[in-house]
Write a protein that holds these residues in place. Structure first.
Motif, PDB file in Angstrom:
ATOM      1  N   THR A   1     -17.005  13.355   4.742  1.00 24.53           N
ATOM      2  CA  THR A   1     -16.730  13.725   6.130  1.00 24.53           C
ATOM      3  C   THR A   1     -16.360  15.202   6.156  1.00 24.53           C
ATOM      4  OG1 THR A   1     -15.463  13.151   8.126  1.00 24.53           O
ATOM      5  CG2 THR A   1     -14.266  13.188   6.048  1.00 24.53           C
ATOM      6  N   GLU A   2     -16.179  15.750   7.347  1.00 28.53           N
ATOM      7  CA  GLU A   2     -15.808  17.157   7.483  1.00 28.53           C
ATOM      8  C   GLU A   2     -14.332  17.260   7.831  1.00 28.53           C
ATOM      9  OE1 GLU A   2     -17.245  20.152   7.130  1.00 28.53           O
ATOM     10  OE2 GLU A   2     -18.980  19.175   6.220  1.00 28.53           O
ATOM     11  N   SER A   3     -13.586  17.988   7.014  1.00 27.02           N
ATOM     12  CA  SER A   3     -12.170  18.184   7.290  1.00 27.02           C
ATOM     13  C   SER A   3     -11.680  19.426   6.560  1.00 27.02           C
ATOM     14  CB  SER A   3     -11.353  16.966   6.846  1.00 27.02           C
ATOM     15  OG  SER A   3     -11.264  16.909   5.434  1.00 27.02           O
ATOM     16  N   VAL A   4     -10.492  19.882   6.930  1.00 27.50           N
ATOM     17  CA  VAL A   4      -9.881  21.026   6.269  1.00 27.50           C
ATOM     18  C   VAL A   4      -9.602  20.716   4.802  1.00 27.50           C
ATOM     19  CG1 VAL A   4      -7.859  22.538   6.249  1.00 27.50           C
ATOM     20  CG2 VAL A   4      -8.850  21.827   8.425  1.00 27.50           C
TER      21      VAL A   4
ATOM     22  N   ILE B   1      -3.110  13.142   5.229  1.00 30.80           N
ATOM     23  CA  ILE B   1      -4.065  12.075   5.545  1.00 30.80           C
ATOM     24  C   ILE B   1      -4.710  12.337   6.899  1.00 30.80           C
ATOM     25  CG2 ILE B   1      -4.283   9.620   6.089  1.00 30.80           C
ATOM     26  CD1 ILE B   1      -2.104   9.081   4.023  1.00 30.80           C
ATOM     27  N   ARG B   2      -3.897  12.775   7.859  1.00 28.37           N
ATOM     28  CA  ARG B   2      -4.430  13.071   9.194  1.00 28.37           C
ATOM     29  C   ARG B   2      -5.444  14.204   9.138  1.00 28.37           C
ATOM     30  NH1 ARG B   2      -5.072  10.627  14.100  1.00 28.37           N
ATOM     31  NH2 ARG B   2      -5.071  12.173  15.773  1.00 28.37           N
ATOM     32  N   LEU B   3      -5.145  15.245   8.373  1.00 30.86           N
ATOM     33  CA  LEU B   3      -6.051  16.388   8.271  1.00 30.86           C
ATOM     34  C   LEU B   3      -7.305  16.062   7.473  1.00 30.86           C
ATOM     35  CD1 LEU B   3      -3.495  19.277   7.579  1.00 30.86           C
ATOM     36  CD2 LEU B   3      -4.703  18.808   9.716  1.00 30.86           C
ATOM     37  N   SER B   4      -7.237  15.062   6.599  1.00 30.48           N
ATOM     38  CA  SER B   4      -8.402  14.737   5.754  1.00 30.48           C
ATOM     39  C   SER B   4      -9.477  13.961   6.512  1.00 30.48           C
ATOM     40  CB  SER B   4      -7.952  13.912   4.549  1.00 30.48           C
ATOM     41  OG  SER B   4      -7.529  12.616   4.944  1.00 30.48           O
TER      42      SER B   4
ATOM     43  N   ILE C   1      -6.192  10.582  -2.226  1.00 31.75           N
ATOM     44  CA  ILE C   1      -6.633  11.636  -1.314  1.00 31.75           C
ATOM     45  C   ILE C   1      -7.428  12.698  -2.063  1.00 31.75           C
ATOM     46  CG2 ILE C   1      -5.837  13.509   0.192  1.00 31.75           C
ATOM     47  CD1 ILE C   1      -3.517  11.755   1.000  1.00 31.75           C
ATOM     48  N   MET C   2      -6.970  13.047  -3.266  1.00 31.90           N
ATOM     49  CA  MET C   2      -7.659  14.079  -4.046  1.00 31.90           C
ATOM     50  C   MET C   2      -9.094  13.660  -4.371  1.00 31.90           C
ATOM     51  SD  MET C   2      -6.758  15.560  -7.826  1.00 31.90           S
ATOM     52  CE  MET C   2      -7.198  13.982  -8.562  1.00 31.90           C
ATOM     53  N   THR C   3      -9.279  12.409  -4.851  1.00 33.41           N
ATOM     54  CA  THR C   3     -10.619  11.964  -5.227  1.00 33.41           C
ATOM     55  C   THR C   3     -11.484  11.664  -4.005  1.00 33.41           C
ATOM     56  OG1 THR C   3      -9.799   9.695  -5.435  1.00 33.41           O
ATOM     57  CG2 THR C   3      -9.825  11.039  -7.422  1.00 33.41           C
ATOM     58  N   LEU C   4     -10.868  11.197  -2.910  1.00 29.57           N
ATOM     59  CA  LEU C   4     -11.633  10.878  -1.708  1.00 29.57           C
ATOM     60  C   LEU C   4     -12.153  12.126  -1.013  1.00 29.57           C
ATOM     61  CD1 LEU C   4      -9.392   8.047  -0.215  1.00 29.57           C
ATOM     62  CD2 LEU C   4     -11.730   7.776  -1.053  1.00 29.57           C
ATOM     63  N   THR C   5     -11.512  13.259  -1.229  1.00 30.51           N
ATOM     64  CA  THR C   5     -11.904  14.495  -0.538  1.00 30.51           C
ATOM     65  C   THR C   5     -12.543  15.526  -1.468  1.00 30.51           C
ATOM     66  OG1 THR C   5      -9.686  15.450  -0.855  1.00 30.51           O
ATOM     67  CG2 THR C   5     -10.061  14.193   1.160  1.00 30.51           C
ATOM     68  N   THR C   6     -12.816  15.155  -2.715  1.00 31.51           N
ATOM     69  CA  THR C   6     -13.376  16.108  -3.676  1.00 31.51           C
ATOM     70  C   THR C   6     -14.563  15.478  -4.395  1.00 31.51           C
ATOM     71  OG1 THR C   6     -11.100  16.867  -4.079  1.00 31.51           O
ATOM     72  CG2 THR C   6     -12.813  17.716  -5.536  1.00 31.51           C
ATOM     73  N   THR C   7     -15.702  16.151  -4.393  1.00 29.64           N
ATOM     74  CA  THR C   7     -16.873  15.634  -5.093  1.00 29.64           C
ATOM     75  C   THR C   7     -16.650  15.721  -6.607  1.00 29.64           C
ATOM     76  OG1 THR C   7     -17.949  17.811  -5.133  1.00 29.64           O
ATOM     77  CG2 THR C   7     -18.389  16.397  -3.229  1.00 29.64           C
ATOM     78  N   PRO C   8     -17.336  14.880  -7.391  1.00 30.86           N
ATOM     79  CA  PRO C   8     -17.176  14.934  -8.850  1.00 30.86           C
ATOM     80  C   PRO C   8     -17.475  16.310  -9.442  1.00 30.86           C
ATOM     81  CG  PRO C   8     -18.298  12.916  -8.207  1.00 30.86           C
ATOM     82  CD  PRO C   8     -18.177  13.747  -6.972  1.00 30.86           C
ATOM     83  N   ASN C   9     -18.500  16.999  -8.925  1.00 30.81           N
ATOM     84  CA  ASN C   9     -18.832  18.323  -9.450  1.00 30.81           C
ATOM     85  C   ASN C   9     -17.709  19.328  -9.188  1.00 30.81           C
ATOM     86  OD1 ASN C   9     -21.318  17.475 -10.384  1.00 30.81           O
ATOM     87  ND2 ASN C   9     -22.407  18.084  -8.527  1.00 30.81           N
ATOM     88  N   ASN C  10     -17.175  19.318  -7.977  1.00 29.21           N
ATOM     89  CA  ASN C  10     -16.065  20.221  -7.664  1.00 29.21           C
ATOM     90  C   ASN C  10     -14.819  19.867  -8.462  1.00 29.21           C
ATOM     91  OD1 ASN C  10     -17.497  21.761  -5.851  1.00 29.21           O
ATOM     92  ND2 ASN C  10     -16.846  20.597  -4.059  1.00 29.21           N
ATOM     93  N   LEU C  11     -14.618  18.575  -8.682  1.00 29.03           N
ATOM     94  CA  LEU C  11     -13.461  18.138  -9.468  1.00 29.03           C
ATOM     95  C   LEU C  11     -13.567  18.648 -10.902  1.00 29.03           C
ATOM     96  CD1 LEU C  11     -10.907  16.474  -8.999  1.00 29.03           C
ATOM     97  CD2 LEU C  11     -12.142  14.474  -9.841  1.00 29.03           C
ATOM     98  N   THR C  12     -14.773  18.585 -11.463  1.00 33.94           N
ATOM     99  CA  THR C  12     -14.995  19.102 -12.824  1.00 33.94           C
ATOM    100  C   THR C  12     -14.738  20.602 -12.886  1.00 33.94           C
ATOM    101  OG1 THR C  12     -16.668  17.402 -13.221  1.00 33.94           O
ATOM    102  CG2 THR C  12     -16.668  19.289 -14.693  1.00 33.94           C
ATOM    103  N   ASP C  13     -15.275  21.340 -11.906  1.00 36.42           N
ATOM    104  CA  ASP C  13     -15.072  22.794 -11.884  1.00 36.42           C
ATOM    105  C   ASP C  13     -13.596  23.143 -11.730  1.00 36.42           C
ATOM    106  OD1 ASP C  13     -17.783  23.066 -12.116  1.00 36.42           O
ATOM    107  OD2 ASP C  13     -18.142  23.440  -9.990  1.00 36.42           O
TER     108      ASP C  13
END
Length: 268
Positions: free
Chosen positions: A13-16, A56-59, A125-137
């Motif tokens: 989704t799109e969020s800050v 959570i609200r901002l995500s 929240i961290m994993t739900l808002t971060t793609t695996p590639n970005n998480l690796t980087d």
């Protein structure tokens, strides 16, 4: 219940929060978890709950989607609460046969339950808002100083990201195997706890075979693309801090200052 585990999943989704640098989310999650163990009164947990609710609200991730992930650890949560409730020494409140509930036990049980709940939701929240590639980087950048002592940072970050990414895949595979065996007459619900645990044993062989097959396919795919580790590799989208990331760091440190201050006030 297996589908209720949200750890390792990504909610698109799109969020800050989604647009924040992964290093901000990794560092913020780590500091948030540490802060949960520094409070001495309930005001600190109130501040932590308010901060978590704002994030959570901002995500823009539905709260019920995060809460359903708690169902998977409900047994562990209850076991921990009961263990602390009956085995913590202190001022007796209620005696049940040979078990005694103490005031300190009630306080410890409530504290542990709150900590585990906030810890699981905060990590999700961290994993739900971060793609695996970005998480690796983000992991690789965050652990970059460890290269000075010979730690293969890129490889470690890659393994952690793959392991995290495989959690929902293996859970989905387990769910498929369970449904296939239920269709053939297997029973995973009735009987005692020991009987139900034994009924899960036949799941292990096909699950391990599937996991090894997926790992082998992934290794072959990486070798066919000439993957040789992180030495000399460049990024198509390098991580660069932006204004919102600095604001994110500021909010995290502001939360730490407020929550630890109020959480360590003497309350009588």
């Amino acid at each position: 219940m297996l589908r209720d585990i949200t750890l390792g999943q990504y909610y698109q989704t799109e969020s800050v929060i989604h647009r924040l640098d992964p290093r901000v989310k990794l560092g913020g999650t780590l500091l948030y978890i540490i802060s949960l163990f520094l409070f001495r009164n309930f005001l600190g947990y109130v501040a932590a709950a308010i901060f978590l609710g704002i994030v959570i609200r901002l995500s823009h991730v539905p709260f019920r989607f995060m809460v359903k992930g708690m169902r998977a650890i409900l047994f562990l949560l209850l076991f921990t609460v009961v263990f602390n409730l009956f085995l913590t020494p202190g001022v007796p409140l209620v005696t049940l046969w040979k078990l005694t509930i103490t005031r300190e036990g009630v306080e410890m049980a409530v504290t542990i339950a709150i900590r585990l709940t906030m810890l699981i939701i905060g990590s999700s929240i961290m994993t739900l808002t971060t793609t695996p590639n970005n998480l690796t980087d983000g992991m690789e950048k965050g652990m970059h100083p460890l290269k000075w002592i010979g730690v293969p940072v890129h490889e470690v970050a890659m393994m952690m990201s793959i392991a995290l990414r495989f959690i929902p895949i293996l859970l989905e595979e387990t769910d498929k195997i369970m449904k296939a065996q239920i269709a053939r007459g297997a029973d995973f619900e009735s009987g005692s706890l020991i009987k139900r645990a034994r009924a899960l044993v036949p799941l292990l062989v096909p699950l391990f075979i599937s996991a090894f097959r997926r790992a082998n396919d992934l290794a072959m795919a990486m070798e066919s693309r000439c993957y040789r580790g992180g030495e000399g590799r460049t990024k198509m989208k390098p991580l660069v801090y932006k204004g919102r990331d600095r604001i994110g760091y500021l909010c995290v440190f502001l939360y730490l200052a407020v929550s630890i201050t109020v959480g360590r006030l003497p309350i009588f």
